[in-house]
Scaffold this motif. Structure first.
Motif, PDB file in Angstrom:
ATOM      1  N   SER A  26     -15.728   9.022  -6.620  1.00  0.00           N
ATOM      2  CA  SER A  26     -16.276   8.490  -7.676  1.00  0.00           C
ATOM      3  C   SER A  26     -15.406   7.352  -8.169  1.00  0.00           C
ATOM      4  O   SER A  26     -15.781   6.372  -8.969  1.00  0.00           O
ATOM      5  CB  SER A  26     -16.667   9.379  -8.814  1.00  0.00           C
ATOM      6  N   THR A  27     -13.929   7.603  -8.043  1.00  0.00           N
ATOM      7  CA  THR A  27     -13.089   6.674  -8.588  1.00  0.00           C
ATOM      8  C   THR A  27     -11.716   6.751  -7.895  1.00  0.00           C
ATOM      9  O   THR A  27     -11.547   7.890  -6.917  1.00  0.00           O
ATOM     10  CB  THR A  27     -12.567   7.040 -10.249  1.00  0.00           C
ATOM     11  N   THR A  28     -10.682   6.047  -8.099  1.00  0.00           N
ATOM     12  CA  THR A  28      -9.354   6.197  -7.312  1.00  0.00           C
ATOM     13  C   THR A  28      -8.349   5.759  -8.098  1.00  0.00           C
ATOM     14  O   THR A  28      -8.525   4.808  -8.994  1.00  0.00           O
ATOM     15  CB  THR A  28      -9.459   5.375  -5.757  1.00  0.00           C
ATOM     16  N   LYS A  29      -7.255   6.010  -7.985  1.00  0.00           N
ATOM     17  CA  LYS A  29      -5.805   5.177  -8.351  1.00  0.00           C
ATOM     18  C   LYS A  29      -5.761   4.151  -7.739  1.00  0.00           C
ATOM     19  O   LYS A  29      -6.275   3.905  -6.715  1.00  0.00           O
ATOM     20  CB  LYS A  29      -4.789   6.460  -8.138  1.00  0.00           C
ATOM     21  N   SER A  48       0.810  -1.224   0.152  1.00  0.00           N
ATOM     22  CA  SER A  48       0.089   0.013   0.051  1.00  0.00           C
ATOM     23  C   SER A  48       1.047   1.317   0.167  1.00  0.00           C
ATOM     24  O   SER A  48       1.930   1.348   0.754  1.00  0.00           O
ATOM     25  CB  SER A  48      -1.028  -0.078   1.157  1.00  0.00           C
ATOM     26  N   ALA A  49       0.359   2.239  -0.634  1.00  0.00           N
ATOM     27  CA  ALA A  49       1.303   3.614  -0.998  1.00  0.00           C
ATOM     28  C   ALA A  49       0.806   4.607   0.028  1.00  0.00           C
ATOM     29  O   ALA A  49       1.139   5.710   0.222  1.00  0.00           O
ATOM     30  CB  ALA A  49       1.139   3.974  -2.216  1.00  0.00           C
ATOM     31  N   MET A  50      -0.205   4.382   0.748  1.00  0.00           N
ATOM     32  CA  MET A  50      -0.792   5.237   1.821  1.00  0.00           C
ATOM     33  C   MET A  50      -1.592   4.481   2.787  1.00  0.00           C
ATOM     34  O   MET A  50      -2.035   3.204   2.795  1.00  0.00           O
ATOM     35  CB  MET A  50      -1.576   6.240   1.267  1.00  0.00           C
ATOM     36  N   ASP A  51      -2.088   4.821   3.919  1.00  0.00           N
ATOM     37  CA  ASP A  51      -3.089   4.359   4.634  1.00  0.00           C
ATOM     38  C   ASP A  51      -4.471   4.660   4.177  1.00  0.00           C
ATOM     39  O   ASP A  51      -4.799   5.443   3.458  1.00  0.00           O
ATOM     40  CB  ASP A  51      -3.129   5.386   6.313  1.00  0.00           C
ATOM     41  N   GLY A  52      -5.169   3.353   4.169  1.00  0.00           N
ATOM     42  CA  GLY A  52      -6.419   3.505   3.733  1.00  0.00           C
ATOM     43  C   GLY A  52      -7.011   2.011   3.805  1.00  0.00           C
ATOM     44  O   GLY A  52      -7.030   1.319   4.922  1.00  0.00           O
ATOM     45  N   PHE A  53      -7.943   1.575   2.806  1.00  0.00           N
ATOM     46  CA  PHE A  53      -8.700   0.411   2.865  1.00  0.00           C
ATOM     47  C   PHE A  53      -8.380  -0.114   1.412  1.00  0.00           C
ATOM     48  O   PHE A  53      -8.726   0.244   0.389  1.00  0.00           O
ATOM     49  CB  PHE A  53     -10.250   0.614   3.097  1.00  0.00           C
ATOM     50  N   ALA A  54      -8.003  -1.399   1.724  1.00  0.00           N
ATOM     51  CA  ALA A  54      -7.668  -2.270   0.297  1.00  0.00           C
ATOM     52  C   ALA A  54      -9.091  -3.022  -0.105  1.00  0.00           C
ATOM     53  O   ALA A  54      -9.763  -3.710   0.958  1.00  0.00           O
ATOM     54  CB  ALA A  54      -6.546  -3.293   0.713  1.00  0.00           C
ATOM     55  N   CYS A  55      -9.322  -2.943  -1.278  1.00  0.00           N
ATOM     56  CA  CYS A  55     -10.437  -3.689  -1.806  1.00  0.00           C
ATOM     57  C   CYS A  55     -10.355  -3.784  -3.230  1.00  0.00           C
ATOM     58  O   CYS A  55      -9.472  -3.916  -3.807  1.00  0.00           O
ATOM     59  CB  CYS A  55     -11.519  -2.710  -1.545  1.00  0.00           C
ATOM     60  N   ARG A  56     -11.601  -4.429  -3.840  1.00  0.00           N
ATOM     61  CA  ARG A  56     -11.784  -4.695  -5.314  1.00  0.00           C
ATOM     62  C   ARG A  56     -12.329  -3.496  -6.026  1.00  0.00           C
ATOM     63  O   ARG A  56     -13.341  -2.591  -5.293  1.00  0.00           O
ATOM     64  CB  ARG A  56     -12.764  -5.848  -5.687  1.00  0.00           C
ATOM     65  N   SER A  57     -11.652  -2.898  -6.986  1.00  0.00           N
ATOM     66  CA  SER A  57     -12.010  -1.597  -7.546  1.00  0.00           C
ATOM     67  C   SER A  57     -13.547  -1.864  -8.026  1.00  0.00           C
ATOM     68  O   SER A  57     -14.195  -0.697  -8.114  1.00  0.00           O
ATOM     69  CB  SER A  57     -11.308  -1.220  -8.665  1.00  0.00           C
ATOM     70  N   LYS A  58     -13.856  -3.039  -8.504  1.00  0.00           N
ATOM     71  CA  LYS A  58     -15.455  -3.106  -8.970  1.00  0.00           C
ATOM     72  C   LYS A  58     -16.364  -3.137  -7.907  1.00  0.00           C
ATOM     73  O   LYS A  58     -17.599  -2.822  -8.250  1.00  0.00           O
ATOM     74  CB  LYS A  58     -15.572  -4.473  -9.694  1.00  0.00           C
ATOM     75  N   ASP A  59     -16.017  -2.897  -6.497  1.00  0.00           N
ATOM     76  CA  ASP A  59     -16.681  -2.714  -5.435  1.00  0.00           C
ATOM     77  C   ASP A  59     -16.867  -1.293  -4.820  1.00  0.00           C
ATOM     78  O   ASP A  59     -17.531  -1.025  -3.693  1.00  0.00           O
ATOM     79  CB  ASP A  59     -16.615  -3.759  -4.261  1.00  0.00           C
ATOM     80  N   LEU A  60     -16.325  -0.480  -5.562  1.00  0.00           N
ATOM     81  CA  LEU A  60     -16.386   1.098  -4.831  1.00  0.00           C
ATOM     82  C   LEU A  60     -17.468   1.647  -4.767  1.00  0.00           C
ATOM     83  O   LEU A  60     -17.667   2.400  -3.888  1.00  0.00           O
ATOM     84  CB  LEU A  60     -15.485   1.756  -5.889  1.00  0.00           C
ATOM     85  N   LEU A  61     -18.712   1.137  -5.473  1.00  0.00           N
ATOM     86  CA  LEU A  61     -20.105   1.760  -5.392  1.00  0.00           C
ATOM     87  C   LEU A  61     -21.009   1.170  -4.098  1.00  0.00           C
ATOM     88  O   LEU A  61     -21.855   1.551  -4.194  1.00  0.00           O
ATOM     89  CB  LEU A  61     -20.680   1.999  -6.698  1.00  0.00           C
ATOM     90  N   ARG A  62     -20.173   0.276  -3.588  1.00  0.00           N
ATOM     91  CA  ARG A  62     -21.257  -0.503  -2.584  1.00  0.00           C
ATOM     92  C   ARG A  62     -20.508  -0.366  -1.287  1.00  0.00           C
ATOM     93  O   ARG A  62     -19.302   0.015  -1.020  1.00  0.00           O
ATOM     94  CB  ARG A  62     -21.387  -2.132  -2.990  1.00  0.00           C
ATOM     95  N   HIS A  63     -21.263  -0.708  -0.234  1.00  0.00           N
ATOM     96  CA  HIS A  63     -20.793  -0.680   1.321  1.00  0.00           C
ATOM     97  C   HIS A  63     -19.870  -1.798   1.518  1.00  0.00           C
ATOM     98  O   HIS A  63     -19.844  -2.932   0.876  1.00  0.00           O
ATOM     99  CB  HIS A  63     -21.895  -0.924   2.208  1.00  0.00           C
TER     100      HIS A  63
END
Length: 396
Positions: A126-129, A54-69
């Motif tokens: 809406s989107t992320t790197k 990880s390049a930063m503090d955050g949450f690792a996830c699947r990009s196709k799940d970004l619009l859901r909880h």
């Protein structure tokens, strides 16, 4: 050989550049390598990064799940191994530098999330790197990270640490002797009596050498006596690689240093250079690869000629192709000189992005160096430099 013919400064540089053979190699700890020169390429023993991280503090996830909880199923700190595979609608709290968990393909920044429940978040953008440093994207195992001939600085020590190069091969450092000459000299801790002056050259040269991470041997003030001078030079040549004398190299009746240098088996390659300050500068060598510089007694001349001539030779003996730091800048005011028969070195200060010639009364004006940031060269035949002219500045 004993030469008195004046040569151009460029010829002096060319002569010195011929002595390129380094003094030898040795293995030392990387923690003591500052200022040394690598005698081997340093290769990486691993990929870097060694894993997707990880390049930063955050949450690792699947990009196709970004619009859901997203349900938080793991917390991954730097230096720990992920325990969970990230599946549909899941994420892992992750810290900067921590390994990316299997299943995840992006990291969303903490700032771009909000808590839905204690165990659930949602993405507020809406989107992320991807925000991932990928395995091997910086260096691959076997890649050259530092090349032979590199003059080692703090950042290079860190690079060696990163690839486990803890015992690198470096070139040996030259052993340097400092011999200021002159009956008029006293050491700085003594107040000079009539007609005496403090020895500034010897200590100035020691500091210039220490700035190069060299540890010179100071032989003390050498009296104006032929036999004393000859014995001091002989002793220094027997124990050191480079001998630097100051004073006694001009054409005066008591300036017998060149003759004593020759009597010690030194071939003099030049003794007079068409440059100001520093015209009476001497360089010689022996058959067993020892080197002698005779620098002028005036401190500004000594300072400049060390920077211009001595330093390049020392770096050559250390296996480094020295290139001085320089920049181009406009001169802030007109500069004029009366004589233009030889190259002249002018000390300058840098203020507001412009060069200002330092008030300078000649080669004995040591205190002019206190306000000097660099030097410029005025070539033969040039009497005037107009305000605003862009000039190459050698930083010192």
């Amino acid at each position: 050989m004993y030469l008195c013919t004046m040569i151009k400064f460029e010829e002096a540089i060319s002569i010195i550049s011929q002595f390129k053979e380094p003094l030898g190699k040795e293995y030392i700890s990387f923690n003591t390598c500052l200022g040394r020169v690598l005698a081997e390429d340093i290769l990486s023993d691993m990929d870097m990064p060694p894993f997707d991280k990880s390049a930063m503090d955050g949450f690792a996830c699947r990009s196709k799940d970004l619009l859901r909880h997203l349900t938080i199923v793991d917390t991954i700190a730097a230096g720990t191994t992920p325990k969970k595979v990230i599946g549909e609608g899941e994420c892992a709290r992750i810290m900067t530098g921590a390994p990316l968990p299997q299943g995840a393909d992006c990291v969303i920044m903490v700032e771009h999330t909000e808590a839905v429940t204690e165990k659930m978040i949602r993405f507020t953008g809406s989107t992320t790197k991807p925000n991932i440093c990928y395995l091997g994207e910086d260096i691959r195992s076997g890649d050259t990270v530092l090349s032979s001939g590199t003059l080692l600085k703090p950042q290079h020590i860190a690079i060696m640490a990163s690839v486990g190069a803890t015992q690198p091969t470096v070139y040996k450092q030259p052993r340097v002797a400092i011999l200021p000459t002159g009956d008029e000299l006293v050491e700085p801790d003594k107040k000079p009596s009539n007609a005496m002056i403090r020895n500034t050259n010897g200590h100035q040269l020691i500091a210039q050498l220490m700035e190069m991470q060299l540890n010179p041997t100071y032989y003390g003030i050498v009296a104006d006596d032929e036999e004393t001078t000859r014995q001091a030079i002989t002793k220094a040549l027997n124990n050191q690689d480079v001998v630097i004398l100051t004073g006694g190299v001009s054409m005066g009746q008591l300036d017998f240093v060149p003759q004593m240098i020759v009597s010690c088996g030194v071939d003099i390659h030049f003794q007079t250079i068409a440059i100001q300050p520093g015209k009476p500068t001497l360089f010689g060598s022996t058959k067993d690869n020892k080197y002698v510089f005779g620098l002028p007694g005036n401190p500004v001349s000594s300072f400049f000629q060390f920077e211009l001539l001595v330093k390049p030779l020392l770096y050559q003996l250390m296996g480094h192709n020295f290139s001085p730091s320089s920049i181009k800048m406009p001169i802030a005011t007109d500069y004029t000189r009366k004589k233009s028969t030889c190259k002249t070195i002018i000390p300058v200060s840098i203020e507001n992005g412009q060069l200002i010639p330092v008030t300078y009364h000649g080669s004995a004006h040591l205190h002019a160096l206190g306000n000097t940031h660099g030097i410029i060269a005025v070539e033969p035949g040039i009497n005037t430099i107009k305000k605003g002219t862009i000039i190459d500045v050698r930083l010192i």
